[in-house]
Design a protein around this motif. Sequence first.
Motif, PDB file in Angstrom:
ATOM      1  N   GLN A  32       0.762  -1.249  -0.004  1.00 29.35           N
ATOM      2  CA  GLN A  32      -0.097   0.038  -0.028  1.00 29.35           C
ATOM      3  C   GLN A  32       0.754   1.140  -0.130  1.00 29.35           C
ATOM      4  N   ASP A  36      -0.554   3.444  -2.896  1.00 29.86           N
ATOM      5  CA  ASP A  36      -1.667   4.184  -2.451  1.00 29.86           C
ATOM      6  C   ASP A  36      -1.293   5.562  -2.039  1.00 29.86           C
ATOM      7  N   HIS A  40      -4.040   7.504   2.829  1.00 23.74           N
ATOM      8  CA  HIS A  40      -4.795   6.088   2.911  1.00 23.74           C
ATOM      9  C   HIS A  40      -3.598   5.392   3.782  1.00 23.74           C
ATOM     10  N   SER A  43      -3.798   6.296   7.266  1.00 21.28           N
ATOM     11  CA  SER A  43      -4.938   5.488   7.977  1.00 21.28           C
ATOM     12  C   SER A  43      -4.798   3.991   8.197  1.00 21.28           C
ATOM     13  N   PRO A 176      -8.150   0.323   4.667  1.00 21.63           N
ATOM     14  CA  PRO A 176      -8.519   0.951   3.461  1.00 21.63           C
ATOM     15  C   PRO A 176      -7.699   1.255   2.271  1.00 21.63           C
ATOM     16  N   ARG A 177      -8.365   1.113   1.254  1.00 23.87           N
ATOM     17  CA  ARG A 177      -7.426   1.023  -0.161  1.00 23.87           C
ATOM     18  C   ARG A 177      -8.333   1.415  -1.177  1.00 23.87           C
ATOM     19  N   GLU A 178      -7.829   2.386  -2.151  1.00 27.63           N
ATOM     20  CA  GLU A 178      -8.530   2.992  -3.099  1.00 27.63           C
ATOM     21  C   GLU A 178      -8.722   2.181  -4.253  1.00 27.63           C
TER      22      GLU A 178
END
Length: 309
Positions: A32, A36, A40, A43, A176-178
């Motif tokens: 990540q 990302d 993010h 978080s 959380p990941r887009e």
Amino acid sequence: MLSRIAESLFWIGRYVERADGTARIVDVLRLQDLEDSRLHVESASHMVLTQIMGLEVGDEPVGYRDVAERLVLDRDHPSSIVGSIWAARENARRARETLSTELWEAINMSWHQWVALGSTRVTARHLSWVRERAALIGGIAASTMSHDEAWDYFTLGRSLERADMTARLVATGALPREGESAWSTVLQSCGAHQAYLRTNRGLVEDDRAAAFLVLDRRFPRSIVFALTEAEASLARLAPTADRIGFSDEAVRQLGRIRTSLEYRSFVDVLEEMPAHMDSVQSAINEASDAIARRYFQTGTAPAWTEELA
């Protein structure tokens, strides 16, 4: 079997599994960090440290480097990878006469090779190496240890740690990941992504992913599978002759939480997932305490003293 040997075998299983699970979590966060946005990753890093691992974090923003420092390189913390590898080696040294030569060499070499890798910066090489060593140690244990009491204590510790780690991950819902299903990250952290896709024909859905990690009876990292394996180990260590209930508190705790998941409608479980996962962790902690009281030395070890004149 001596209680100190039993306890060492139990904690070897737990610490090796803890190092493996922590490496999986940190590696997902590392990816990540590469892919990302910074927001993010911060978080996700905060979630890993606080909600998954239960560590305290101040008001300052945290990132991948902070997670790596605390969960990989901090030797004084028992949840870190280096702390787990060191603790597994120390317990193996205590139980040296019970372990096979191959298993002792695998655990001892893991510590020395980790030192040789260098620990100033955590890379993909460090994390993949930890997963490979954990798999190697588990395979050597399965193939060179007699599947007797020693094996049952080792398996018991590994199963409890695995159930606890999976419960922590499921409770968060996801990191959380887009642009990707949140549960894909959870599946990757548990090493379940490919097994899940094969079982569910490549379709990632939140409900199915949660059900797979909690209730699947054939996937070895699911909570129900791990709890069932732990119960089987306890049954072999002390077969029960109880006609009513269970006198073994550990068996009672694990059986209660497993059946509350298996025999409840999964819709009900899904609606209150964090609360149920908290119950799983509490039951595992209570079962561990009960195991320690029954099988392990709880008082001060006797020691020789000089004779008074």
